[in-house]
Design a protein around this motif. Structure first.
Motif, PDB file in Angstrom:
ATOM      1  N   GLN A  12      81.804  53.645  78.107  1.00  0.00           N
ATOM      2  CA  GLN A  12      80.767  54.307  77.324  1.00  0.00           C
ATOM      3  C   GLN A  12      79.445  54.501  78.080  1.00  0.00           C
ATOM      4  O   GLN A  12      78.915  55.606  78.080  1.00  0.00           O
ATOM      5  N   PRO A  13      78.893  53.517  78.757  1.00  0.00           N
ATOM      6  CA  PRO A  13      77.616  53.758  79.449  1.00  0.00           C
ATOM      7  C   PRO A  13      77.755  54.805  80.565  1.00  0.00           C
ATOM      8  O   PRO A  13      76.844  55.592  80.805  1.00  0.00           O
ATOM      9  N   TYR A  14      78.885  54.812  81.221  1.00  0.00           N
ATOM     10  CA  TYR A  14      79.100  55.767  82.303  1.00  0.00           C
ATOM     11  C   TYR A  14      79.276  57.185  81.760  1.00  0.00           C
ATOM     12  O   TYR A  14      78.805  58.144  82.360  1.00  0.00           O
ATOM     13  N   GLU A  15      79.951  57.306  80.661  1.00  0.00           N
ATOM     14  CA  GLU A  15      80.164  58.616  80.056  1.00  0.00           C
ATOM     15  C   GLU A  15      78.847  59.215  79.552  1.00  0.00           C
ATOM     16  O   GLU A  15      78.684  60.426  79.532  1.00  0.00           O
ATOM     17  N   LYS A  16      77.913  58.374  79.150  1.00  0.00           N
ATOM     18  CA  LYS A  16      76.612  58.862  78.692  1.00  0.00           C
ATOM     19  C   LYS A  16      75.801  59.417  79.865  1.00  0.00           C
ATOM     20  O   LYS A  16      75.060  60.380  79.713  1.00  0.00           O
ATOM     21  N   ARG A  17      75.928  58.802  81.038  1.00  0.00           N
ATOM     22  CA  ARG A  17      75.162  59.233  82.204  1.00  0.00           C
ATOM     23  C   ARG A  17      75.773  60.446  82.900  1.00  0.00           C
ATOM     24  O   ARG A  17      75.077  61.170  83.593  1.00  0.00           O
ATOM     25  N   THR A  18      77.034  60.681  82.725  1.00  0.00           N
ATOM     26  CA  THR A  18      77.733  61.731  83.458  1.00  0.00           C
ATOM     27  C   THR A  18      77.109  63.113  83.297  1.00  0.00           C
ATOM     28  O   THR A  18      76.873  63.784  84.311  1.00  0.00           O
ATOM     29  N   ARG A  20      74.066  64.059  82.603  1.00  0.00           N
ATOM     30  CA  ARG A  20      72.747  64.103  83.248  1.00  0.00           C
ATOM     31  C   ARG A  20      72.906  64.140  84.767  1.00  0.00           C
ATOM     32  O   ARG A  20      72.265  64.951  85.448  1.00  0.00           O
TER      33      ARG A  20
END
Length: 74
Positions: A12-18, A20
């Motif tokens: 989840q945290p990585y998918e949020k940054r992808t 951007r």
């Protein structure tokens, strides 16, 4: 402890940054393309053209010498 987390929670945290990070990357690529080719690449092309021209001149010179030798034999 490790059994309590799922793969979706870890991602989840990585998918949020992808998105951007992808936008930033695309902006950098567009900026680099707008600048054009660097001088180093241009110099490499010029050098390659000079080598090619020099090689062609040498081949022409060799052919002329061969023709002169054939004329002398006759």
């Amino acid at each position: 402890m490790w059994n309590n987390t799922t793969a979706a929670d870890d991602q989840q945290p990585y998918e949020k940054r992808t998105p951007r990070l992808k936008e930033e990357c695309e902006k950098h690529i567009a900026a680099d393309r707008a600048k054009g080719k660097p001088d180093v690449a241009k110099n490499g092309v010029v050098k390659a053209e000079k080598r090619k021209k020099k090689k062609e001149e040498e081949e022409d010179k060799d052919e002329e010498e061969d023709e002169e030798e054939e004329d002398d034999d006759e």
